[in-house]
Structure formats: structure tokens, C-alpha cells
Design an enzyme around this catalytic site. Structure first.
Site, PDB file in Angstrom:
ATOM      1  N   GLU A   9       1.024  -1.233   0.097  1.00 19.90           N
ATOM      2  CA  GLU A   9      -0.057  -0.137   0.059  1.00 19.90           C
ATOM      3  C   GLU A   9       0.943   1.463   0.071  1.00 19.90           C
ATOM      4  O   GLU A   9       1.492   1.536   1.030  1.00 19.90           O
ATOM      5  CB  GLU A   9      -0.943   0.247   1.249  1.00 19.90           C
ATOM      6  N   GLU A  33      -1.098   9.707  -5.753  1.00 20.73           N
ATOM      7  CA  GLU A  33       0.068   8.889  -5.938  1.00 20.73           C
ATOM      8  C   GLU A  33       0.297   8.465  -7.423  1.00 20.73           C
ATOM      9  O   GLU A  33       1.399   8.086  -7.858  1.00 20.73           O
ATOM     10  CB  GLU A  33      -0.208   7.709  -4.974  1.00 20.73           C
ATOM     11  N   ASP A  50      -6.851   2.917   3.130  1.00 21.56           N
ATOM     12  CA  ASP A  50      -6.479   1.600   3.855  1.00 21.56           C
ATOM     13  C   ASP A  50      -7.664   0.713   4.052  1.00 21.56           C
ATOM     14  O   ASP A  50      -7.505  -0.519   3.818  1.00 21.56           O
ATOM     15  CB  ASP A  50      -5.831   1.984   5.131  1.00 21.56           C
TER      16      ASP A  50
END
Length: 482
Positions: free
Chosen positions: A282, A312, A465
């Protein structure tokens, strides 16, 4: 031929515009049923989401964990006597001016960000002030820690072993069902500062377009991959069906020599892990392009799956000379077709040959996408829908999701690519009765689902998450492949 293509393009654009305007009203009657597109999407998810035929029962997770100190970002800046002046994205924060300017930069864009605070003394002063804010709250933090917690809360029968520098605050916040070896415990928690803000909140001349948060920390233990030496030994003893890793983004603030040394340590430890057990990495917000490029080079070939968001993904493309490097969210969402292109390029560049990488889970505020190399991962339609559903549940802090509290914010008509001619000519008209869109591109299977975005989120921390953890639980790796 050129004229026909131009006419077809104009028709496609007009069609997309028509459907987008037609379905903007979320109270739209779907097929004469009298229900909204949000309710229809929720109903369809229920029938779409199925568990994998071989469920996961044991997972090993590490390495980053901390205590999150959650406060109102604007309230903290006022308490620190920081005024809204300039906006600038500093890759590393050194002082209060950097904090105010970087917070203002992300606030104005409505984008979640994370930056390392290099000055430990100033950071401690900030934490002392934040700790005195009346509505402050401590919560479990760290990508790995949050993923372990989410899995434990979702499926309490799944055995989880967590390895990372667990301090006294974090230790009390972890679910009692999570196995934490005594040797990983540390005397003092690393504290990360979570500066939240609400949609419509004002800071200077800016109004936040969405609710999200800015994160900063002066994390020493996690940034040095503490307890990495214990991870492999514990994994081999535990015999998990899946391994989840996170925390490499915290290497962002290191000099290149230190960063390279730590990444080589991580790679060498990963190589020792059981070959048939899939490893998911992750990612999280970074500002150092060289660091991200080095992570891709050193680590990607030895893992099976990655999870990341739009910041990202775009930064990854910029750092590695990929497509659509100037991609920015429009009306709250990054262009679906462009994201598909970048994900396709990423898998094409870093998978194949001896590389194990075969899965990318992209998540954003308004939609998710899972891409897998053919015949490597299964049940992606359920995985992407389950991840999208949990995003709304966690943001609204209600289960099940209440249709009146969420909005469908994706365009109601969209193409699947900018660069691929055949896919570019396809316009997908969103059908709430079929909320997952599937397609194949050059040997990669794509699964797409919108998110039902919470109007007044009660929680903005750890959504990515929770999304990735849920998606993994509904995915199934084909161990015969590599």
C-alpha cells in the site's frame, strides 16, 4: 474517413453531455421504480458482491503503525497564530511557515496530502498545541495498522499477525483479536498529526471543495523500517495466505544513500518470504520523485499487488515518465479514461518477465478501479464493489449506507481511454443496476465501480487503507501463476 471520425467524436461528446445532464439530479427515477441512482447502486452492489471461493483466513501485516492525533486543521493553525497567506507545496516541512503554506495548498484543491516534518523540536511544539485543542482525538494510525484493524473489525475470524513498532497508545487501540508479538512493542508512540477540514470550510480566500485531511509527522521508527528484521521470521512461523506491507512512503525524507540502503534491506527481506504467498504494497502520499522511482525499481518486481490513490498515481507517472502527467481532478474526480491509461502503462512497465506484479487497486474519492493481469487474480468485480461500498460506510460512519446521505458524483457517461483508439470510441453510460463496468486491454482485466460519496463525512482518515484491505479480502490470487 477523417470526417466520419470527427462526426463520430462529436456525437460521442454530445451523448456524454446529454446523459451527464440528464442524470445529474440524484432523485432521478430509475426505470420507473421511484428510487434514486444511489439507492439503485446500493441494491445492485448487494447482488454483485460475492466472497471468493477460497476465503483468506490468515494475514500477516506490517510495518508502519502510530497514534494519530486528529484535530481541526484551521483551528490548529489559528492556535499556532499562522495566518492564511501564501500557498505552496513544500516537499518537506521545516517550520511553521511551511506548515501553513502546504496546508493551504492542499486545502484549496480539496486534496488529501502528507508531508514529513524535518524539525523534531518544532514538531513537538506543534503536537503540544494540538493536544490542547478541545475537540482533539487520538486514533490508531499508520497504513499497515489501519488495514489490520479494518480486517479484524470486518472479519473477526480471520487470524491477523501484526509486526511493527507498537507503542502504548496504539497498543490499546488495536483490536484484541490481532496477534502482536511482544518483541515488537516500543516504549513511546510515534504521533502523526491529522489536520481535518470539512467541505465548504473557509481558510483565507479559499473554500474547501471536499472534506479531507492533511497529514504531517516527524516519524523516526517507521521511517527507518523498525522491526523489519522480525517480520520475515514471524511470517514464516505464522504461515499466512497473504502478506500486506506499507510504510515505504516514510522513506521520502531520507537522503538518497539512507533510502537506498533501507530499500535494499526491504527487498532482501521480501525475497525470503514464501514464494506462493501474494504480497500487497500500500502506497501513500509522497513528494520525492526519485524515492518513488526507486521504490518501483527495487520493490515492485517482488510484490504481487499495489494500492494507491490519484495523487500517488499521477506522481508515479511524473516520476517515471508515464502518460497524462498533468492530470488533475475536474469536478472532484480524475478523468476515468486517463486513469485507465496510466494504470495500463504501469502494469505494462513493471509486470511481465520475472516480475510478480499483476494487480493495481486504484482508489479515489468518486470511483475505484482494479486492474489485473489475466489469469492471476480473480473476483475483481466483487472486490472493487466491496471497496467502493466500504468507502461510503466508513466516511458516513453508517452501515448500511443511507441513500439520502450520499451522492453519485462520477460523470454518467465516460470513455475508457484517451490513448487507445478502440476504447476511446466506447462511451459507457452508467447503469445503477450494473454498477461494475468490466473491460480488457492488452491482456489486463479492468473492473470499475463508482463510490457513493458521503455528503457530510464523519471520518476522513484511513479510508484508502480500509478500501484496499476490503478489496484484498474479496480478491483471490491464483497461486499457480508465479
Amino acid at each position: 474517413m477523417i470526417r466520419n471520425s470527427l462526426v463520430a467524436g462529436v456525437i460521442l461528446v454530445a451523448l456524454a453531455y446529454f446523459y451527464d445532464r440528464k442524470t445529474t439530479d440524484t432523485s432521478l427515477d430509475v426505470d420507473g421504480t421511484g428510487i434514486s441512482v444511489e439507492e439503485a447502486t446500493l441494491n445492485a452492489w448487494e447482488s454483485t458482491i460475492t466472497k471468493p471461493s477460497v476465503p483468506i483466513t490468515k494475514i500477516a501485516i506490517g510495518l508502519n503503525v502510530n497514534a494519530d492525533l486528529i484535530v481541526s486543521g484551521t483551528a490548529l493553525l489559528k492556535a499556532l497564530k499562522i495566518n492564511p497567506k501564501n500557498k505552496h507545496d513544500h516537499s518537506t516541512l521545516h517550520d511553521l511557515t511551511h506548515l501553513g503554506e502546504t496546508f493551504g495548498y492542499f486545502f484549496s484543491k480539496g486534496a488529501g496530502g502528507e508531508r514529513y516534518f524535518s524539525n523534531g523540536e518544532v514538531y513537538k511544539q506543534i503536537i503540544d498545541v494540538a493536544d490542547k485543542i478541545p475537540d482533539k482525538q487520538y486514533s490508531l494510525g499508520g497504513n499497515a495498522g489501519l488495514m489490520a484493524q479494518k480486517i479484524a473489525n470486518t472479519l473477526p475470524n480471520v487470524q491477523i499477525r501484526f509486526i511493527g513498532p507498537v507503542g502504548p497508545i496504539a497498543g490499546k487501540l488495536f483490536s484484541k483479536t490481532i496477534n502482536i508479538p511482544s518483541g515488537v512493542m516500543v516504549e513511546k508512540d510515534e504521533v502523526h498529526l491529522i489536520m481535518e477540514y470539512a467541505k465548504g470550510e473557509k481558510w483565507g480566500e479559499d473554500v474547501a471543495p471536499v472534506a479531507t485531511r492533511f497529514i504531517t509527522s516527524n516519524d523516526i521508527a517507521n521511517a527507518n523500517l523498525a522491526r523489519l528484521d522480525m517480520f520475515v521470521k514471524s511470517v514464516i512461523e505464522f504461515k499466512p495466505q497473504m502478506i500486506v506491507l506499507s510504510g515505504l512512503h516514510l522513506l521520502d525524507g531520507h537522503p538518497q544513500e539512507t533510502r537506498t540502503r533501507l530499500l535494499k534491506m526491504m527487498r532482501n527481506e521480501i525475497i525470503k518470504m514464501p514464494r506462493k504467498v501474494p504480497i500487497h504494497l500500500e502506497l501513500a502520499s509522497m513528494a520525492n520523485a526519485d524515492c518513488l522511482a526507486e521504490i518501483a525499481q527495487q520493490i515492485f518486481p517482488f510484490i504481487h499487488s499495489i494500492g494507491l490513490n490519484e495523487q500517488e498515481l499521477v506522481f508515479f507517472s511524473q516520476a517515471n515518465h508515464g502518460p497524462h502527467q498533468d492530470l488533475k481532478p475536474v469536478n472532484g474526480y480524475p478523468e476515468i479514461a486517463a486513469v485507465g491509461d496510466i494504470v495500463s502503462w504501469l502494469l505494462g512497465k513493471y509486470s511481465g518477465g520475472s516480475s510478480k506484479l499483476a494487480r493495481v487497486h486504484f482508489h479515489s474519492l468518486t470511483y475505484h478501479l482494479i486492474a489485473t493481469k489475466m489469469d492471476t487474480w480473480q473476483n475483481s468485480a466483487s472486490a472493487v464493489a466491496a471497496g467502493a461500498r466500504v468507502a461510503g460506510e466508513q466516511a458516513c460512519m453508517t452501515k448500511p449506507i443511507q441513500p439520502s446521505k450520499v451522492d453519485l458524483l462520477i460523470p454518467k457517461a465516460f470513455s475508457l481511454s484517451v490513448d487507445n483508439i478502440q476504447l476511446r470510441q466506447q462511451v459507457v453510460i452508467y447503469d445503477p443496476a450494473r454498477p461494475v463496468t468490466l473491460w480488457n486491454r492488452d491482456g489486463v482485466d479492468f473492473a470499475f465501480s463508482p463510490v457513493l460519496v458521503c455528503r457530510k463525512p464523519g471520518n476522513t482518515v484511513g479510508l484508502g487503507d480500509a478500501i484496499s484491505a476490503t478489496g484484498l479480502l474479496y480478491s483471490m490470487y491464483s497461486i499457480e501463476t508465479k
